[in-house]
Design an enzyme around this catalytic site. Structure first.
Site, short mmCIF file in Angstrom:
data_model
loop_
_atom_site.label_atom_id
_atom_site.label_comp_id
_atom_site.label_asym_id
_atom_site.label_seq_id
_atom_site.Cartn_x
_atom_site.Cartn_y
_atom_site.Cartn_z
N CYS A 76 0.81 -1.23 0.00
CA CYS A 76 0.00 0.00 0.00
C CYS A 76 0.84 1.27 0.00
O CYS A 76 0.53 2.22 -0.73
CB CYS A 76 -0.98 0.00 1.18
SG CYS A 76 -0.21 0.02 2.82
N HIS B 70 -2.12 1.00 7.05
CA HIS B 70 -2.61 0.94 5.67
C HIS B 70 -2.86 2.36 5.18
O HIS B 70 -3.30 3.21 5.95
CB HIS B 70 -3.88 0.10 5.58
CG HIS B 70 -4.31 -0.18 4.18
ND1 HIS B 70 -3.56 -0.95 3.31
CD2 HIS B 70 -5.39 0.23 3.46
CE1 HIS B 70 -4.18 -1.02 2.14
NE2 HIS B 70 -5.29 -0.30 2.21
N HIS C 155 -6.16 2.04 -3.52
CA HIS C 155 -5.13 1.48 -2.64
C HIS C 155 -4.74 0.09 -3.13
O HIS C 155 -5.40 -0.47 -4.00
CB HIS C 155 -5.63 1.42 -1.19
CG HIS C 155 -6.84 0.56 -1.00
ND1 HIS C 155 -6.86 -0.51 -0.17
CD2 HIS C 155 -8.08 0.60 -1.55
CE1 HIS C 155 -8.06 -1.09 -0.18
NE2 HIS C 155 -8.82 -0.43 -1.03
#
Length: 148
Positions: free
Chosen positions: A49, A100, A112
């Site tokens: 990510c 994240h 993402h």
């Protein structure tokens, strides 16, 4: 008149076509779409990510981010959810702390590299993400030195 790319992303983001204006951003997402997630990965064979957000921000906006979600969180200016703008970072706690990151697109959607599906677009309103949302951040634009 709109391009097929604008039309596609307007549909995905439930937006008016006229609001899908950043062609560089949507071309980037299109090129990376479904690239598998790989922890520590940073290319089309597999990307995590923070590498995805860093690569997107560099290629689309010309800015450099640090490598991890935590350090990206630390270096950005915090933004309330209601004030998020296209290109802002969105952060989540999927493990301990900030773990994240994605890029906000508008209308509650972000792109993402997800561990389960690779590079995709998700909604901040999805139960999984809404429960884990930490906050948004705006990347500070470096001050330019005056022309000499």
């Amino acid at each position: 008149q709109c391009s097929s790319l604008q039309f596609k992303y307007a549909q995905l983001l439930d937006m008016d076509v006229e609001k899908v204006t950043n062609n560089d951003l949507y071309r980037f997402i299109e090129q990376w779409w479904a690239t598998p997630y790989r922890y520590g990965g940073a290319n089309k064979a597999g990307i995590d990510c923070s590498a995805y957000s860093g690569t997107l921000v560099h290629e689309v906006y010309g800015l450099v981010l640090s490598r991890t979600a935590r350090s990206q969180y630390d270096e950005c200016e915090k933004v309330k959810k209601k004030d998020l703008q296209e290109g802002d970072l969105v952060f989540f706690k999927t493990r301990r702390g900030v773990s994240h990151v994605g890029i906000y697109l508008g209308n509650g959607y972000f792109t993402h590299a997800s561990t389960s599906s690779g590079v995709i677009i998700s909604s901040l309103d999805e139960t999984y993400y809404s429960k884990r949302y930490i906050g948004g951040g705006r990347i500070p634009v470096p001050a330019r030195s005056p022309e000499r």
